[in-house]
Every structure is written in structure tokens, then in C-alpha cells.
Design an enzyme around this catalytic site. Structure first.
Site, short mmCIF file in Angstrom:
data_model
loop_
_atom_site.label_atom_id
_atom_site.label_comp_id
_atom_site.label_asym_id
_atom_site.label_seq_id
_atom_site.Cartn_x
_atom_site.Cartn_y
_atom_site.Cartn_z
N SER A 1 0.83 -1.20 0.00
CA SER A 1 0.00 0.00 0.00
C SER A 1 0.87 1.26 0.00
CB SER A 1 -0.91 0.01 1.23
OG SER A 1 -1.63 1.22 1.24
N HIS B 1 -1.21 -1.11 -4.31
CA HIS B 1 -2.50 -0.75 -3.70
C HIS B 1 -2.49 0.75 -3.43
CE1 HIS B 1 -6.21 -1.65 -1.50
NE2 HIS B 1 -5.81 -0.75 -0.60
N ASP C 1 -4.65 3.95 -2.07
CA ASP C 1 -5.79 4.34 -1.22
C ASP C 1 -6.19 5.78 -1.46
OD1 ASP C 1 -6.27 1.97 0.41
OD2 ASP C 1 -4.27 2.35 1.24
N MET D 1 -8.72 8.66 -0.16
CA MET D 1 -9.61 9.03 0.97
C MET D 1 -10.04 10.48 0.81
SD MET D 1 -7.30 7.46 4.00
CE MET D 1 -6.71 5.78 3.97
N HIS E 1 -8.26 1.75 -4.40
CA HIS E 1 -9.30 1.54 -3.37
C HIS E 1 -9.90 2.90 -3.02
CE1 HIS E 1 -9.95 0.30 1.16
NE2 HIS E 1 -11.09 0.53 0.53
N MET F 1 -12.07 5.21 -0.98
CA MET F 1 -12.80 5.44 0.28
C MET F 1 -13.40 6.83 0.18
SD MET F 1 -9.94 3.69 2.70
CE MET F 1 -8.77 3.69 1.35
N MET G 1 -12.17 -5.24 4.53
CA MET G 1 -11.42 -4.38 5.46
C MET G 1 -11.21 -5.13 6.77
SD MET G 1 -10.73 -1.79 3.68
CE MET G 1 -9.72 -1.12 5.01
N ASP H 1 -7.37 -6.17 3.62
CA ASP H 1 -6.78 -4.83 3.69
C ASP H 1 -6.81 -4.29 5.12
OD1 ASP H 1 -5.75 -2.39 3.06
OD2 ASP H 1 -7.49 -1.67 1.95
#
Ligand code: DX5
Ligand code: ZN
Length: 220
Positions: A8, A33, A35, A37, A66, A68, A137, A175
Site C-alpha cells: 500500500s 494498492h 488508497d 480518501m 481503493h 474510500m 477491510m 486490507d
């Protein structure tokens, strides 16, 4: 299928992002990966399109993005253009999840659905046949370096059964809080993809740690 490891980028050194991307390129890792957010769906803000594009420019392995964020549908095409290969939306953020999954697949990307630790596997019954990946998650999303939630093992087993019963090809991705102590038990429970942020990047030899996370042989 041999399992995949997806370091990540959230735990990378953003002042040396190219160096960390090259480390992953030259390691035994399978995916990046990434992320995203938004400070609304989760209580943290990570980074946006300029950073994803910068990663994609140097990455030689697929980008597993991913989201979020709320309203992910609005950004599907832009993530495709930024270089995403797998795009995952949260079950909890999508009122029309089936439509969101179709939108992602229509761009040619693989489509994933992520579920929070409190969300039961049963809500995936009528979507599992459509998705390429379930991101389970194993911490509450928002931050790297959190403690692994033990109930995850039980949920992986339930998800594995659901995938079989529905003839789905979905991969099970774990994750949050994955480390060298729990990864084998996760694989034995049925995990296909291991995300690891803190475990990789806080290690004195990140590339070696990736290789360790890749090492596993089933004993019958
Ligand atoms: C958490 C993110 C994770 C995070 C994992 O909200 O979705 O991908 O980077 O980090 P570690 O492995 O440090 O728990
Ligand atoms: Zn993630």
C-alpha cells in the site's frame, strides 16, 4: 492460483515516491494498492489524481485503486484515465452498487467492492457474481498501521463459501493490519490478495518483507 501481494502506497515516503515505486517494480509484489480518501467517507484525506498519475507513470505493475470516497461514480472515468487497473468502491458508499460495478467494468477496469469490518458478508449475495474482487477491510478504513481485527478470519471463510455457491470468480483481498504473523492464517482461510502498508514500508528491508509475504506453501 498463487496469492498476490499488494504493497500500500499510503505508507510510502511521498517525498521519494519514485524511489518507492521502483522498489515495488523490482520486488516480488504483484500490484500497487492505492488508497484514495476524501475526508468524508473516512476521517482522513490521502491524495488525488496528480499523485495517482505520478505513480502510474513509473509503475510497471497493475494499480489496484481503493476508493474510500462518497459518490465514486462521478470519478470512474477519471481514475481509468489516471491509470487504474482495478477500481474498488465501498458497499457502504454506493446506493446503486450494481450500477457502480457495471460503470467500472464498462471502462475495461476490473471492478471491486470493499466492505467495512461491521458489514456482513450476506449483503454481497446478489452482487458477488458480478465483481472481480472483494476488498475485506480488516481495520476500520482511514489510516495505515492499525491493529488487525481477528473476526476477519471468520468472514473470509463465509465469503469463500459464498463465492463458491454463486460460481463467482471474485478474488478475496485483505486490507489492514496484515503482517508476517497473520498472513499465513489469512491465506489458509482463503485470502487471495494481501495488502500491506506498514508491514512493508516500516521494515528495514521492504523488498525482502514483500518476498516473505509471497512465501507460502499449503501443507495438506
Ligand atoms: C486503510 C487502507 C489500507 C492501508 C493498509 O484504510 O485502506 O490500504 O493502507 O495499511 P496497513 O497495512 O498499514 O494496515
Ligand atoms: Zn486500502
Amino acid at each position: 492460483m498463487a496469492h498476490l501481494v499488494a504493497p500500500s502506497i499510503l505508507s510510502a515516503d511521498f517525498a521519494n515516491i519514485q524511489r518507492d515505486v521502483e522498489m515495488i517494480n523490482n520486488s516480488n509484489a504483484d500490484w500497487f494498492h492505492v488508497d484514495i480518501m476524501d475526508g468524508v467517507f473516512v476521517p482522513n484525506i490521502s491524495f488525488g489524481f496528480p499523485v495517482v498519475k505520478a505513480i502510474a507513470k513509473h509503475a510497471k505493475k497493475p494499480l489496484d485503486v481503493h476508493l474510500m470516497i462518497v459518490n465514486p461514480d462521478q470519478y470512474v472515468q477519471t481514475f481509468k484515465e489516471a491509470g487504474a487497473d482495478v477500481l474498488t468502491v465501498h458497499y457502504e458508499a454506493c446506493t446503486h452498487l450494481h450500477r457502480s460495478i457495471q460503470n467500472i467494468k464498462n471502462t475495461g477496469m476490473k471492478a471491486g467492492v470493499a466492505i467495512n469490518p461491521h458489514t456482513p458478508i450476506s449483503v454481497l449475495e446478489d452482487i458477488i457474481a458480478e465483481v472481480d474482487l472483494v476488498c475485506m477491510m480488516s481495520v476500520n478504513p482511514g489510516f495505515g498501521g492499525q491493529k488487525f481485527i481477528e473476526n476477519t478470519y471468520h468472514k473470509v471463510g463465509l465469503l469463500k463459501t459464498l463465492i463458491k455457491n454463486k460460481n463467482s470468480k471474485a478474488l478475496i483481498e485483505i486490507d489492514g493490519g496484515v503482517d508476517l504473523n497473520n498472513y499465513k492464517k489469512l491465506l489458509q482461510s482463503g485470502a487471495d490478495v494481501l495488502v500491506a502498508g506498514n508491514t512493508v514500508f516500516s521494515s528495514s528491508d521492504p523488498s525482502k518483507t514483500i518476498s516473505e509475504l509471497k512465501t507460502f506453501e499449503f501443507s495438506l
